[in-house]
Design a protein around this motif. Structure first.
Motif, PDB file in Angstrom:
ATOM      1  N   GLU A 132     -33.724  55.819 172.428  1.00  0.00           N
ATOM      2  CA  GLU A 132     -34.969  55.556 173.545  1.00  0.00           C
ATOM      3  C   GLU A 132     -34.739  56.230 174.782  1.00  0.00           C
ATOM      4  OE1 GLU A 132     -33.844  52.762 171.924  1.00  0.00           O
ATOM      5  OE2 GLU A 132     -35.375  52.627 170.313  1.00  0.00           O
ATOM      6  N   THR A 133     -33.379  56.449 174.935  1.00  0.00           N
ATOM      7  CA  THR A 133     -33.231  56.804 176.231  1.00  0.00           C
ATOM      8  C   THR A 133     -31.967  57.992 176.334  1.00  0.00           C
ATOM      9  OG1 THR A 133     -31.537  55.028 176.776  1.00  0.00           O
ATOM     10  CG2 THR A 133     -33.963  55.042 177.826  1.00  0.00           C
ATOM     11  N   ASN A 134     -31.611  58.478 175.167  1.00  0.00           N
ATOM     12  CA  ASN A 134     -30.426  59.393 175.190  1.00  0.00           C
ATOM     13  C   ASN A 134     -30.856  60.821 175.258  1.00  0.00           C
ATOM     14  OD1 ASN A 134     -31.140  60.025 172.524  1.00  0.00           O
ATOM     15  ND2 ASN A 134     -29.498  58.948 171.521  1.00  0.00           N
ATOM     16  N   GLY A 135     -32.176  61.194 175.383  1.00  0.00           N
ATOM     17  CA  GLY A 135     -32.400  62.437 175.330  1.00  0.00           C
ATOM     18  C   GLY A 135     -32.017  63.246 176.499  1.00  0.00           C
ATOM     19  N   PHE A 136     -31.606  62.529 177.526  1.00  0.00           N
ATOM     20  CA  PHE A 136     -31.004  63.420 178.571  1.00  0.00           C
ATOM     21  C   PHE A 136     -29.743  63.858 178.167  1.00  0.00           C
ATOM     22  CE2 PHE A 136     -28.743  59.333 179.104  1.00  0.00           C
ATOM     23  CZ  PHE A 136     -27.750  59.858 179.551  1.00  0.00           C
ATOM     24  N   PHE A 137     -29.048  63.378 177.237  1.00  0.00           N
ATOM     25  CA  PHE A 137     -27.723  63.696 177.016  1.00  0.00           C
ATOM     26  C   PHE A 137     -27.707  64.838 175.782  1.00  0.00           C
ATOM     27  CE2 PHE A 137     -23.615  64.129 175.982  1.00  0.00           C
ATOM     28  CZ  PHE A 137     -22.746  63.885 176.944  1.00  0.00           C
ATOM     29  N   THR A 138     -28.642  64.411 174.635  1.00  0.00           N
ATOM     30  CA  THR A 138     -28.621  65.046 173.480  1.00  0.00           C
ATOM     31  C   THR A 138     -29.547  66.375 173.689  1.00  0.00           C
ATOM     32  OG1 THR A 138     -30.600  63.511 172.841  1.00  0.00           O
ATOM     33  CG2 THR A 138     -28.404  62.815 172.150  1.00  0.00           C
ATOM     34  N   ARG A 139     -30.469  66.512 174.489  1.00  0.00           N
ATOM     35  CA  ARG A 139     -31.255  67.616 174.375  1.00  0.00           C
ATOM     36  C   ARG A 139     -30.531  68.995 174.915  1.00  0.00           C
ATOM     37  NH1 ARG A 139     -35.561  64.155 175.793  1.00  0.00           N
ATOM     38  NH2 ARG A 139     -35.050  64.700 178.248  1.00  0.00           N
ATOM     39  N   PRO A 140     -29.855  68.769 176.033  1.00  0.00           N
ATOM     40  CA  PRO A 140     -28.961  69.866 176.491  1.00  0.00           C
ATOM     41  C   PRO A 140     -27.848  70.354 175.276  1.00  0.00           C
ATOM     42  CG  PRO A 140     -29.009  68.460 178.021  1.00  0.00           C
ATOM     43  CD  PRO A 140     -29.632  67.626 176.917  1.00  0.00           C
ATOM     44  N   PHE A 141     -27.215  69.420 174.623  1.00  0.00           N
ATOM     45  CA  PHE A 141     -26.534  69.755 173.498  1.00  0.00           C
ATOM     46  C   PHE A 141     -27.275  70.330 172.392  1.00  0.00           C
ATOM     47  CE2 PHE A 141     -23.560  67.492 175.731  1.00  0.00           C
ATOM     48  CZ  PHE A 141     -22.244  67.709 175.329  1.00  0.00           C
ATOM     49  N   ALA A 142     -28.336  69.975 171.897  1.00  0.00           N
ATOM     50  CA  ALA A 142     -29.133  70.467 170.926  1.00  0.00           C
ATOM     51  C   ALA A 142     -29.763  71.988 171.228  1.00  0.00           C
ATOM     52  CB  ALA A 142     -30.508  69.450 170.654  1.00  0.00           C
ATOM     53  N   ASP A 143     -30.163  72.211 172.432  1.00  0.00           N
ATOM     54  CA  ASP A 143     -30.415  73.482 172.708  1.00  0.00           C
ATOM     55  C   ASP A 143     -29.382  74.253 172.850  1.00  0.00           C
ATOM     56  OD1 ASP A 143     -33.109  72.468 173.631  1.00  0.00           O
ATOM     57  OD2 ASP A 143     -32.578  72.039 175.645  1.00  0.00           O
ATOM     58  N   ALA A 144     -28.161  74.063 172.837  1.00  0.00           N
ATOM     59  CA  ALA A 144     -26.721  75.025 172.833  1.00  0.00           C
ATOM     60  C   ALA A 144     -26.485  74.912 171.307  1.00  0.00           C
ATOM     61  CB  ALA A 144     -25.742  74.334 173.537  1.00  0.00           C
ATOM     62  N   GLY A 145     -27.233  74.294 170.312  1.00  0.00           N
ATOM     63  CA  GLY A 145     -26.901  74.280 168.818  1.00  0.00           C
ATOM     64  C   GLY A 145     -25.807  73.557 168.687  1.00  0.00           C
ATOM     65  N   ILE A 146     -25.586  72.192 169.313  1.00  0.00           N
ATOM     66  CA  ILE A 146     -24.518  71.437 168.810  1.00  0.00           C
ATOM     67  C   ILE A 146     -25.341  69.870 168.656  1.00  0.00           C
ATOM     68  CG2 ILE A 146     -22.602  69.625 169.765  1.00  0.00           C
ATOM     69  CD1 ILE A 146     -22.236  72.297 171.814  1.00  0.00           C
ATOM     70  N   GLU A 147     -25.132  69.499 167.600  1.00  0.00           N
ATOM     71  CA  GLU A 147     -25.591  68.152 167.122  1.00  0.00           C
ATOM     72  C   GLU A 147     -25.032  67.162 167.680  1.00  0.00           C
ATOM     73  OE1 GLU A 147     -26.512  65.522 162.932  1.00  0.00           O
ATOM     74  OE2 GLU A 147     -25.425  67.696 162.709  1.00  0.00           O
ATOM     75  N   VAL A 148     -25.633  66.011 168.043  1.00  0.00           N
ATOM     76  CA  VAL A 148     -24.934  64.851 168.608  1.00  0.00           C
ATOM     77  C   VAL A 148     -24.940  63.617 167.808  1.00  0.00           C
ATOM     78  CG1 VAL A 148     -24.899  63.232 170.436  1.00  0.00           C
ATOM     79  CG2 VAL A 148     -25.192  65.569 170.944  1.00  0.00           C
ATOM     80  N   VAL A 149     -24.042  63.071 167.414  1.00  0.00           N
ATOM     81  CA  VAL A 149     -23.902  61.794 166.356  1.00  0.00           C
ATOM     82  C   VAL A 149     -23.475  60.595 167.112  1.00  0.00           C
ATOM     83  CG1 VAL A 149     -22.981  60.960 164.294  1.00  0.00           C
ATOM     84  CG2 VAL A 149     -23.079  63.375 164.576  1.00  0.00           C
ATOM     85  N   LEU A 150     -24.450  59.461 166.790  1.00  0.00           N
ATOM     86  CA  LEU A 150     -24.204  58.227 167.514  1.00  0.00           C
ATOM     87  C   LEU A 150     -23.539  57.136 166.546  1.00  0.00           C
ATOM     88  CD1 LEU A 150     -27.691  58.282 169.260  1.00  0.00           C
ATOM     89  CD2 LEU A 150     -25.635  58.665 170.312  1.00  0.00           C
TER      90      LEU A 150
END
Length: 234
Positions: A132-150
């Motif tokens: 619900e709230t992790n977009g602030f962290f995951t979006r910059p990584f996704a924009d750089a082509g990096i997948e974030v796993v939880l």
């Protein structure tokens, strides 16, 4: 030298890590007899948790913005948070702050890119990892082509509990270290990950490359290097 300002107390233990790393970084660049110009405005991690739990992000922004105003009034020319969770409202803080802010999320993302990471595991508070709230962290990584796993949901709850009731209070146990290592190893075995992001600034108290089955992206180390660069004009 540029005067730094940091929001401390979010939590106290990571504030100590930041202070030590900034001092050592400046000394490494400019000599042992040189220390940074630095002001700390101490707030409370538990207030941050309360605002996040209530979904009161306007209140969280106001709380942190008052801290940055105090740092600017004390002469700080550039400032930062010493915690990841408050970055939930970082964009709002940038707009309100009277001085430039250096993002821990952006600096650790840039380090992940420099290391050639494709897929990283994120560990942090429940608010940093929550869908619900992790977009602030995951979006910059996704924009750089990096997948974030939880981690999975029960693991997220357990990590949050151990951070809030142990690490934020300066309590370090082998049991918690071993439990976090087992979580990293479970995720590693379930799918390839290049790095584990220590996305809570207390996590370096219990995790590093010597114990983790996956190389660590230490947010404190990466972020404080950027702050030292700002301090010495690099």
């Amino acid at each position: 030298m540029t005067k730094l300002g940091i929001i401390g107390g979010t939590g106290p233990e990571s504030t100590l890590l930041y202070y030590r790393a900034i001092c050592e970084g400046v000394q490494a660049r400019l000599g042992d007899e040189t220390l940074p110009q630095l002001t700390v405005e101490s707030l409370s991690v538990f207030e941050v948790f309360r605002y996040c739990s209530a979904g009161d992000f306007d209140g969280l922004t106001a709380y942190l913005s008052a801290g940055f105003d105090a740092l600017a009034a004390a002469g700080a020319e550039v400032a930062s948070l010493t915690a990841i969770t408050p970055h939930i409202v970082f964009d709002r803080l940038v707009e309100a702050s009277p001085v430039p802010l250096i993002s821990a999320v952006d600096t650790v993302r840039d380090e992940a890119v420099a290391r050639g990471a494709d897929r990283v595991l994120l560990l942090g508070t429940g608010f940093t990892m929550s869908p619900e709230t992790n977009g602030f962290f995951t979006r910059p990584f996704a924009d750089a082509g990096i997948e974030v796993v939880l981690p999975d949901a029960p693991e997220i709850a357990e990590i949050q509990h151990r951070i809030a009731t142990e690490l934020e209070l300066g309590v370090v146990t082998d049991e918690t270290r071993d439990r976090f290592v087992r979580i990293i190893d479970r995720v590693r075995r379930s799918g390839d990950i290049d790095q584990v992001v220590l996305g809570c600034t207390e996590l370096p108290m219990v995790l590093d490359d010597a114990v983790s089955p996956v190389p660590c992206l230490d947010t404190v180390a990466v972020h404080t290097r950027a702050l030292v660069d700002a301090a010495v004009g690099a």
